[in-house]
Design a protein around this motif. Structure first.
Motif, PDB file in Angstrom:
ATOM      1  N   GLY A 182       0.810  -1.217   0.000  1.00  0.00           N
ATOM      2  CA  GLY A 182       0.000   0.000   0.000  1.00  0.00           C
ATOM      3  C   GLY A 182       0.839   1.260   0.000  1.00  0.00           C
ATOM      4  O   GLY A 182       0.312   2.366  -0.097  1.00  0.00           O
ATOM      5  N   VAL A 183       2.154   1.095   0.089  1.00  0.00           N
ATOM      6  CA  VAL A 183       3.056   2.243   0.022  1.00  0.00           C
ATOM      7  C   VAL A 183       3.057   2.879  -1.366  1.00  0.00           C
ATOM      8  O   VAL A 183       3.471   4.040  -1.511  1.00  0.00           O
ATOM      9  CB  VAL A 183       4.491   1.816   0.415  1.00  0.00           C
ATOM     10  N   THR A 184       2.600   2.165  -2.393  1.00  0.00           N
ATOM     11  CA  THR A 184       2.727   2.691  -3.761  1.00  0.00           C
ATOM     12  C   THR A 184       1.986   4.015  -3.964  1.00  0.00           C
ATOM     13  O   THR A 184       2.594   4.992  -4.405  1.00  0.00           O
ATOM     14  CB  THR A 184       2.300   1.643  -4.800  1.00  0.00           C
ATOM     15  N   CYS A 227      -3.417   3.788   3.328  1.00  0.00           N
ATOM     16  CA  CYS A 227      -3.536   2.727   2.332  1.00  0.00           C
ATOM     17  C   CYS A 227      -2.759   1.506   2.814  1.00  0.00           C
ATOM     18  O   CYS A 227      -1.598   1.621   3.221  1.00  0.00           O
ATOM     19  CB  CYS A 227      -2.997   3.182   0.975  1.00  0.00           C
ATOM     20  N   GLY A 228      -3.390   0.340   2.766  1.00  0.00           N
ATOM     21  CA  GLY A 228      -2.734  -0.886   3.195  1.00  0.00           C
ATOM     22  C   GLY A 228      -3.702  -2.047   3.161  1.00  0.00           C
ATOM     23  O   GLY A 228      -4.834  -1.920   2.671  1.00  0.00           O
ATOM     24  N   PRO A 229      -3.316  -3.206   3.706  1.00  0.00           N
ATOM     25  CA  PRO A 229      -4.219  -4.359   3.755  1.00  0.00           C
ATOM     26  C   PRO A 229      -5.472  -4.034   4.558  1.00  0.00           C
ATOM     27  O   PRO A 229      -5.409  -3.261   5.526  1.00  0.00           O
ATOM     28  CB  PRO A 229      -3.370  -5.434   4.450  1.00  0.00           C
ATOM     29  N   ALA A 244      -7.990  -1.376  11.527  1.00  0.00           N
ATOM     30  CA  ALA A 244      -7.427  -1.093  12.845  1.00  0.00           C
ATOM     31  C   ALA A 244      -7.013   0.371  12.969  1.00  0.00           C
ATOM     32  O   ALA A 244      -7.276   1.025  13.989  1.00  0.00           O
ATOM     33  CB  ALA A 244      -6.231  -2.007  13.101  1.00  0.00           C
ATOM     34  N   VAL A 245      -6.369   0.912  11.921  1.00  0.00           N
ATOM     35  CA  VAL A 245      -5.931   2.306  11.968  1.00  0.00           C
ATOM     36  C   VAL A 245      -7.129   3.254  11.989  1.00  0.00           C
ATOM     37  O   VAL A 245      -7.126   4.267  12.707  1.00  0.00           O
ATOM     38  CB  VAL A 245      -5.000   2.623  10.785  1.00  0.00           C
ATOM     39  N   LEU A 246      -8.162   2.936  11.217  1.00  0.00           N
ATOM     40  CA  LEU A 246      -9.367   3.786  11.242  1.00  0.00           C
ATOM     41  C   LEU A 246      -9.967   3.829  12.642  1.00  0.00           C
ATOM     42  O   LEU A 246     -10.443   4.875  13.093  1.00  0.00           O
ATOM     43  CB  LEU A 246     -10.390   3.267  10.230  1.00  0.00           C
ATOM     44  N   GLU A 282      -9.095   4.627   0.449  1.00  0.00           N
ATOM     45  CA  GLU A 282      -9.844   4.061  -0.665  1.00  0.00           C
ATOM     46  C   GLU A 282      -9.457   2.598  -0.812  1.00  0.00           C
ATOM     47  O   GLU A 282      -8.305   2.217  -0.645  1.00  0.00           O
ATOM     48  CB  GLU A 282      -9.547   4.818  -1.955  1.00  0.00           C
ATOM     49  N   ARG A 283     -10.450   1.783  -1.104  1.00  0.00           N
ATOM     50  CA  ARG A 283     -10.214   0.368  -1.343  1.00  0.00           C
ATOM     51  C   ARG A 283     -10.420   0.089  -2.819  1.00  0.00           C
ATOM     52  O   ARG A 283     -11.252   0.701  -3.469  1.00  0.00           O
ATOM     53  CB  ARG A 283     -11.186  -0.496  -0.511  1.00  0.00           C
ATOM     54  N   PHE A 284      -9.663  -0.890  -3.383  1.00  0.00           N
ATOM     55  CA  PHE A 284      -9.849  -1.258  -4.775  1.00  0.00           C
ATOM     56  C   PHE A 284     -11.193  -1.921  -4.933  1.00  0.00           C
ATOM     57  O   PHE A 284     -11.431  -3.033  -4.462  1.00  0.00           O
ATOM     58  CB  PHE A 284      -8.751  -2.216  -5.243  1.00  0.00           C
TER      59      PHE A 284
END
Length: 446
Positions: free
Chosen positions: A338-340, A414-416, A422-424, A440-442
């Motif tokens: 998600g770093v991209t 952005c991440g898994p 958890a972060v939210l 945003e999620r794909f």
């Protein structure tokens, strides 16, 4: 395009997502009012209340079908303001609205005519299908919608391959055509006056035209114009690879850091497969770059692409951009690959930024050297957080330790999915205002 340093919107400005969302709801409400007006203007003209309710449910169901087409059209103006994941969520709930309104239409109409004729409901439905033009098509449309609704439920969706689900979903377009021809054949509300007929055709013309433009014309035009090709394939780790892409007139491609494309690499064995990958560098008008982790056969095959391979890209999509900034300073939180989009966003964002990169171990930190150099050049703080999932290293206490003024910053995440959830939760616990949280999620509508 040249990398844009994007300042936040003025505090008094309406957020783009609010403007677009309000506009969509207003359009739906206005058309519902028009439909109701034409329905009342024609007069009820029915022998019982069931027929009245059935006809009104059918009209609202048809209106929701037209609205659904607008949601799946992937129009750039809506997408970059609302986001594909939120449009997909609205698409899902609108789909269930269509299912229930059209089911109500069929039930009320059948029982209403059965009450008048004395037939039982099953024989009444058979009689309508045999004697009334367009009813058999309507029954076929309803059956298709019921099947699509069944496979769209969470229980079935988790057990079906995406390709199978998507193939079944495409039959919705056939249902739309069948329902529309049924409406034209027997819809007295829209044949009673020239104004009603003109409105009905204009409504469906806009809806179908939006799908044609957004899903076919615009992608074909952009790919013909830009002539995208692979220029280099660079392994970033054992299972992550970056693809560099060049083309013509890329300064005119309306892509922004944080967005993604649906990429098709036109090789003999992969031309039919499209995968969503974010840009991992801010567009600079000369080239594009995506970075992908091998998570399946399609993404694993990227490592073997040859320079010069033609690329067909649909997009750019997504609202995970600096367009939605509300504060002068930012916090960017990335997990794994998600770093991209986070790396691309850091390149574009103006103002002081803090970057938190969460990975299991140092060797999983792809693009870390680039991120460190970029953070140094922009005066940003960079935290590499490693270790197992438990204890939570992005819990509220940890976040506030790294970023004491977190509630005063825009947060891009952005991440898994488990990490994002958890972060939210941590951000809510820290009272970070919702308008300052961007993720945003794909997820693709239609």
């Amino acid at each position: 395009m040249t990398t844009v340093q994007s300042p936040p919107a003025p505090p008094t400005a309406m957020r783009p997502r609010v403007v677009a969302g309000t506009g969509l709801y207003a359009v739906l409400a206005a058309n519902a009012a028009v439909v109701t007006y034409f329905f009342v203007d024609v007069g009820f003209g029915a022998s019982n209340a069931l027929l009245v309710l059935g006809r009104l449910a059918g009209l609202y169901g048809a209106l929701l079908m037209a609205f659904q087409l607008l949601l799946v059209a992937r129009l750039p103006w809506l997408d970059r303001r609302i986001g594909m994941d939120r449009l997909t969520s609205w698409h899902r709930w609108t789909g269930f609205g269509i299912l229930w309104t059209l089911l109500a239409h069929a039930v009320f109409i059948t029982f209403g005519y059965a009450d008048s004729s004395g037939l039982d409901p099953v024989n009444q439905l058979v009689d309508l299908a045999e004697t009334v033009e367009g009813v058999l098509r309507a029954v076929a449309a309803l059956v298709i919608i019921l099947v699509v609704g069944a496979v769209s439920g969470r229980f079935a969706r988790r057990r079906l391959a995406y390709e199978t689900w998507h193939f079944i979903h495409l039959y919705t377009y056939l249902a739309v055509v069948l329902a529309f021809t049924h409406q034209v054949a027997v819809g007295t509300t829209f044949t009673a006056s020239s104004a009603a007929t003109a409105y009905w055709y204009a409504l469906w013309g806009v809806a179908l035209g939006s799908v044609l433009v957004g899903r076919l014309v615009l992608p074909l035009w952009r790919n013909w114009r830009h002539q995208l090709r692979v220029s280099a394939v660079v392994p970033e780790s054992d299972n992550v690879v970056s693809i560099h892409i060049t083309g013509r007139d890329l300064d005119r491609l309306p892509a922004r850091a944080g967005q993604f494309f649906l990429w098709r690499f036109l090789t003999k064995d992969r031309w039919w497969q499209a995968n969503p990958f974010s840009l991992s560098a801010a567009p600079d008008g000369r080239g594009l770059r995506l970075t992908a982790k091998a998570a399946g056969d399609g993404s694993a095959a990227l490592r073997h692409l040859e320079p010069g391979t033609r690329v067909f890209a649909e997009g750019p999509y997504g609202a995970f951009t600096a367009l939605h900034r509300t504060r002068p300073e930012s916090l960017l939180i990335a997990g794994g690959v998600g770093v991209t989009p986070i790396r691309a966003l850091l390149e574009e964002l103006a103002g002081h930024a803090v970057v938190i990169y969460r990975v299991a171990s140092d060797r999983d930190a792809v693009l870390y050297d680039e991120l460190r150099e970029l953070a140094h050049a922009k005066g940003a703080e960079l935290h590499l957080v490693t270790g197992p999932v438990a204890p939570d290293r992005l819990a509220p206490a940890e976040l506030i330790r790294m970023v004491p003024d977190i509630a005063e910053r825009d947060v891009f995440l952005c991440g898994p999915p488990p990490m994002m959830n958890a972060v939210l939760g941590s951000l809510r616990a820290l009272d970070v205002p919702k308008p300052q949280i961007h993720f945003e999620r794909f997820s693709l509508a239609g």
